[in-house]
Scaffold this motif. Structure first.
Motif, PDB file in Angstrom:
ATOM      1  N   CYS A   1       8.231  69.337  -7.450  1.00 58.76           N
ATOM      2  CA  CYS A   1       6.997  69.933  -6.939  1.00 58.76           C
ATOM      3  C   CYS A   1       7.354  70.775  -5.712  1.00 58.76           C
TER       4      CYS A   1
ATOM      5  N   HIS B   1       5.635  71.578  -3.267  1.00 59.53           N
ATOM      6  CA  HIS B   1       5.011  71.160  -2.003  1.00 59.53           C
ATOM      7  C   HIS B   1       6.006  70.358  -1.174  1.00 59.53           C
ATOM      8  N   ARG B   2       6.320  69.141  -1.594  1.00 59.75           N
ATOM      9  CA  ARG B   2       7.284  68.350  -0.826  1.00 59.75           C
ATOM     10  C   ARG B   2       8.303  67.687  -1.726  1.00 59.75           C
TER      11      ARG B   2
ATOM     12  N   ALA C   1       8.268  66.183  -4.715  1.00 60.27           N
ATOM     13  CA  ALA C   1       8.081  64.997  -5.571  1.00 60.27           C
ATOM     14  C   ALA C   1       8.477  65.344  -7.007  1.00 60.27           C
TER      15      ALA C   1
ATOM     16  N   CYS D   1       0.636  66.837  -9.768  1.00 58.51           N
ATOM     17  CA  CYS D   1       1.615  66.053  -9.001  1.00 58.51           C
ATOM     18  C   CYS D   1       0.937  64.782  -8.476  1.00 58.51           C
TER      19      CYS D   1
ATOM     20  N   TYR E   1       1.695  63.070  -5.939  1.00 58.48           N
ATOM     21  CA  TYR E   1       1.760  62.861  -4.482  1.00 58.48           C
ATOM     22  C   TYR E   1       0.498  63.395  -3.777  1.00 58.48           C
ATOM     23  N   HIS E   2       0.202  64.720  -3.924  1.00 55.34           N
ATOM     24  CA  HIS E   2      -0.977  65.282  -3.254  1.00 55.34           C
ATOM     25  C   HIS E   2      -1.838  66.131  -4.181  1.00 55.34           C
TER      26      HIS E   2
ATOM     27  N   TRP F   1      -1.244  68.763  -6.362  1.00 54.89           N
ATOM     28  CA  TRP F   1      -1.065  70.147  -6.798  1.00 54.89           C
ATOM     29  C   TRP F   1      -0.879  70.128  -8.322  1.00 54.89           C
TER      30      TRP F   1
HETATM   31  S1  FES Z   1       4.713  66.825  -3.318  1.00 53.77           S
HETATM   32 FE1  FES Z   1       3.575  67.448  -5.024  1.00 53.77          FE
HETATM   33  S2  FES Z   1       1.627  67.792  -4.287  1.00 53.77           S
HETATM   34 FE2  FES Z   1       2.730  67.152  -2.557  1.00 53.77          FE
END
Ligand code: FES
Ligand SMILES: [Fe+2]
Length: 445
Positions: free
Chosen positions: A70, A72-73, A75, A89, A91-92, A94
């Protein structure tokens, strides 16, 4: 024998290698369609040519292969939730479509999200769903036309397609598929301390297996055991080559087994007669120490019966007996359940299954076979021809050209199979009748 450098070129398939670029010049099987059968079902991990992806089928039924990370961070999208529109995702939240487009960023206000989305697109591979397989295009260029492999063009009812894990480098596994000479030993049965056809080694010997009324479909197994020095003829064509091996029969005629090698990693197996079952394999590197062998069997002109499909699915011929994860039951870790008593009394290897015998011996050459230390003979012609053909592909990509077959989709619509030539009859004269798909006369080498 190859130089160390040639062996490296042949066997290394990561993104920055020559053979990796050859492989990426063609469509490659990424997974079986049934691994992501259900729209909106669970995503699965896929590793191919040393690169990792997540495969999933969206709620509309479209299959996709996307980068696992991902943006974003970082994952792992394997843990993602398959929702309407794409994979979200865990995690958050997306969300990513099969195209790799980021379609929702619930952590940002809409105006900021709209600015981030284009930057958040992840890599996705072009895919084609053909022949019960999801194929991926991993090349840097636009996809080439899809090769017209016959099993992908017949109705689904005519075929059975599966895969099996092979625990060694792709190239030596392909070499095993082109090396017909090993049939006289590796796949032989034993009775009264003599090598015999495995066909006759079972609990109920076929009553036709000896005597005057023996049809060539049965006698051929015996001829393969009796003549361990096949003689070869090779015919190049636009997608690869046809290699035919002659063995003595019971009279002056010759029994030929003809195998197709199709660039860069397909082979169509011999052992079929007109109207019979066709079989083939595609060796796809997972990394340089493992590959998936996609196995396909089909009838060109008729549906396959359910009991035949069931028999293949349990492990028969090129199909291994596999577990839920497509890993052979008899494998490296358990020494293929080698039985030394059986080796003395019923099977030359002591290992059950033609596919497992092939796998065991290819694995036994090492994770990457050292081709600088070999003593090749005349029965190794198929192996030598394979190496030359794929290494020529490496030369082509190095020079900036497309390797053989990459732009010749129609050249893949070919068959393999067996035939008999009468005494004094030229093979080249018989081939166009037996293999009418060889439209232009093949070039004899
Ligand atoms: S790591 Fe995927 S939405 Fe934050
Ligand atoms: Fe074999």
């Amino acid at each position: 024998m190859l130089t160390a450098e040639e062996n490296e070129t042949l066997t290394r398939t990561g993104p920055d290698t020559l053979m990796g670029r050859v492989m990426r010049s063609y469509w490659q099987p990424a997974l079986l369609a049934r691994e992501v059968q259900e729209p909106g079902g669970p995503p699965v991990r896929v590793k191919i040519l040393g690169e990792e992806f997540i495969a999933f089928r969206d709620t509309e039924g479209q299959a996709g292969l996307i980068d696992p990370r991902c943006p974003h961070r970082g994952a792992d999208l394997f843990f993602g939730r398959n929702e309407k529109g794409g994979l979200r995702c865990a995690y958050h939240g997306w969300q990513f479509a099969t195209s790799g487009a980021c379609i929702d960023i619930p952590t940002s206000p809409p105006d900021i999200g709209a600015r981030i989305k284009p930057k958040a697109a992840i890599r996705s591979l072009p895919v084609a769903e053909r022949g019960d397989i999801i194929w991926a295009w991993m090349g840097a260029t636009a996809p080439e036309p899809f090769p017209q492999l016959e099993f992908t063009t017949v109705p689904a009812a005519n075929r059975y397609v599966s895969k099996k894990l092979q625990q060694c480098n792709w190239a030596q596994a392909v070499e095993g598929g082109l090396d017909t000479a090993h049939f006289s030993y590796l796949h032989a049965g034993i009775r009264d301390d003599e090598r015999i056809s495995m066909l006759a080694a079972g609990p109920k010997p076929n009553p036709l297996a000896t005597g005057q009324n023996e049809p060539p479909q049965i006698a051929s197994f015996r001829w393969m055991i009796e003549d361990s020095m096949p003689r070869f003829s090779v015919f190049d064509h636009d997608a690869g080559f046809l290699i035919c091996a002659a063995r003595k029969t019971d009279d002056d005629s010759q029994y030929w087994r003809c195998t197709q090698f199709l660039m860069p990693n397909h082979s169509l197996a011999p052992g079929s007669w007109p109207g019979g079952l066709q079989q083939g394999q595609t060796w796809v590197p997972i990394d340089d120490h493992h590959c998936w062998i996609y196995c396909f069997a089909w009838y060109p002109d008729r549906p396959m019966a359910d009991d035949e499909r069931r028999r293949l699915s349990r492990g028969f011929g090129i199909f291994a007996e596999i577990d839920q994860g497509f890993v052979p039951v008899r494998r490296r870790e358990n020494l293929y359940l080698l039985d030394r008593h059986k080796q003395k009394t019923s099977a030359f290897t002591g290992i059950d299954g033609i596919s497992e015998q092939d796998a065991a011996i290819a694995d036994s050459q090492g994770y990457i076979h050292d081709r600088t230390r070999e003593l090749l003979g005349q029965t190794d012609l198929g192996v030598v021809k394979f190496r030359r053909t794929v290494l020529a592909g490496a030369d082509a990509v190095k020079a900036g050209h497309a390797p053989r077959g990459a732009r010749s989709p129609a050249a893949y619509a070919v068959h393999s199979g067996d035939l008999i030539t009468a005494a004094g009859e030229e093979l080249a004269g018989v081939l166009p009748t037996r293999f009418p798909h060889l439209e232009a006369a093949p070039h004899h080498r």
